[in-house]
Design a protein around this motif. Sequence first.
Motif, PDB file in Angstrom:
ATOM      1  N   ARG A 149       4.957  -9.057 -23.763  1.00 47.01           N
ATOM      2  CA  ARG A 149       5.839  -8.622 -24.843  1.00 47.01           C
ATOM      3  C   ARG A 149       7.255  -8.439 -24.276  1.00 47.01           C
ATOM      4  O   ARG A 149       7.428  -7.900 -23.190  1.00 47.01           O
ATOM      5  CB  ARG A 149       5.364  -7.296 -25.427  1.00 47.01           C
ATOM      6  CG  ARG A 149       3.910  -7.317 -25.843  1.00 47.01           C
ATOM      7  CD  ARG A 149       3.687  -6.658 -27.179  1.00 47.01           C
ATOM      8  NE  ARG A 149       2.288  -6.486 -27.496  1.00 47.01           N
ATOM      9  CZ  ARG A 149       1.481  -7.444 -27.935  1.00 47.01           C
ATOM     10  NH1 ARG A 149       1.937  -8.654 -28.058  1.00 47.01           N
ATOM     11  NH2 ARG A 149       0.227  -7.206 -28.230  1.00 47.01           N
ATOM     12  N   ASP A 179      10.513  -6.574 -23.856  1.00 41.01           N
ATOM     13  CA  ASP A 179      10.843  -5.153 -23.913  1.00 41.01           C
ATOM     14  C   ASP A 179      12.329  -4.965 -23.608  1.00 41.01           C
ATOM     15  O   ASP A 179      12.712  -4.133 -22.817  1.00 41.01           O
ATOM     16  CB  ASP A 179       9.965  -4.387 -22.922  1.00 41.01           C
ATOM     17  CG  ASP A 179      10.007  -2.886 -23.133  1.00 41.01           C
ATOM     18  OD1 ASP A 179      10.369  -2.460 -24.236  1.00 41.01           O
ATOM     19  OD2 ASP A 179       9.676  -2.150 -22.181  1.00 41.01           O
ATOM     20  N   ARG A 232      13.397  -7.929 -19.548  1.00 35.48           N
ATOM     21  CA  ARG A 232      12.242  -7.067 -19.279  1.00 35.48           C
ATOM     22  C   ARG A 232      11.033  -7.573 -20.068  1.00 35.48           C
ATOM     23  O   ARG A 232      11.114  -7.785 -21.278  1.00 35.48           O
ATOM     24  CB  ARG A 232      12.552  -5.631 -19.674  1.00 35.48           C
ATOM     25  CG  ARG A 232      11.469  -4.648 -19.344  1.00 35.48           C
ATOM     26  CD  ARG A 232      11.958  -3.232 -19.622  1.00 35.48           C
ATOM     27  NE  ARG A 232      10.873  -2.300 -19.643  1.00 35.48           N
ATOM     28  CZ  ARG A 232      10.386  -1.678 -18.571  1.00 35.48           C
ATOM     29  NH1 ARG A 232      10.928  -1.903 -17.396  1.00 35.48           N
ATOM     30  NH2 ARG A 232       9.392  -0.832 -18.684  1.00 35.48           N
ATOM     31  N   THR A 281       6.868  -6.752 -20.696  1.00 39.57           N
ATOM     32  CA  THR A 281       5.782  -5.786 -20.535  1.00 39.57           C
ATOM     33  C   THR A 281       4.465  -6.507 -20.752  1.00 39.57           C
ATOM     34  O   THR A 281       4.333  -7.305 -21.683  1.00 39.57           O
ATOM     35  CB  THR A 281       5.916  -4.651 -21.569  1.00 39.57           C
ATOM     36  OG1 THR A 281       7.185  -4.029 -21.405  1.00 39.57           O
ATOM     37  CG2 THR A 281       4.828  -3.616 -21.397  1.00 39.57           C
ATOM     38  N   GLU A 285       0.332  -6.152 -21.405  1.00 42.99           N
ATOM     39  CA  GLU A 285      -0.697  -5.253 -21.904  1.00 42.99           C
ATOM     40  C   GLU A 285      -2.039  -5.965 -21.843  1.00 42.99           C
ATOM     41  O   GLU A 285      -2.121  -7.160 -22.139  1.00 42.99           O
ATOM     42  CB  GLU A 285      -0.408  -4.853 -23.356  1.00 42.99           C
ATOM     43  CG  GLU A 285       0.888  -4.107 -23.534  1.00 42.99           C
ATOM     44  CD  GLU A 285       1.222  -3.882 -25.002  1.00 42.99           C
ATOM     45  OE1 GLU A 285       0.464  -4.348 -25.872  1.00 42.99           O
ATOM     46  OE2 GLU A 285       2.247  -3.238 -25.261  1.00 42.99           O
TER      47      GLU A 285
END
Length: 68
Positions: free
Chosen positions: A28, A30, A34, A36, A38
């Motif tokens: 994802r 971010d 950046r 992220t 999960e």
Amino acid sequence: MSSQRQVTIPAEAFRSAGFAVGDQLAARSDGPGRVTFERVDDVLAQFAGALTGVYEPDELDKLRDEWD
């Protein structure tokens, strides 16, 4: 990030995040620069065997035989 949209995660960061080889991850955005990651829940593993004792032995086979 490579041209094939692959990301290399340093081994120590991978371990400290609690990831294991074979885990499915969702990436994802971010914010600028950046990403992220999960862990994606394995729905089959979550619910497999949840209905034990609900059906009679061989009931599934009998239902399948109806289509023959």
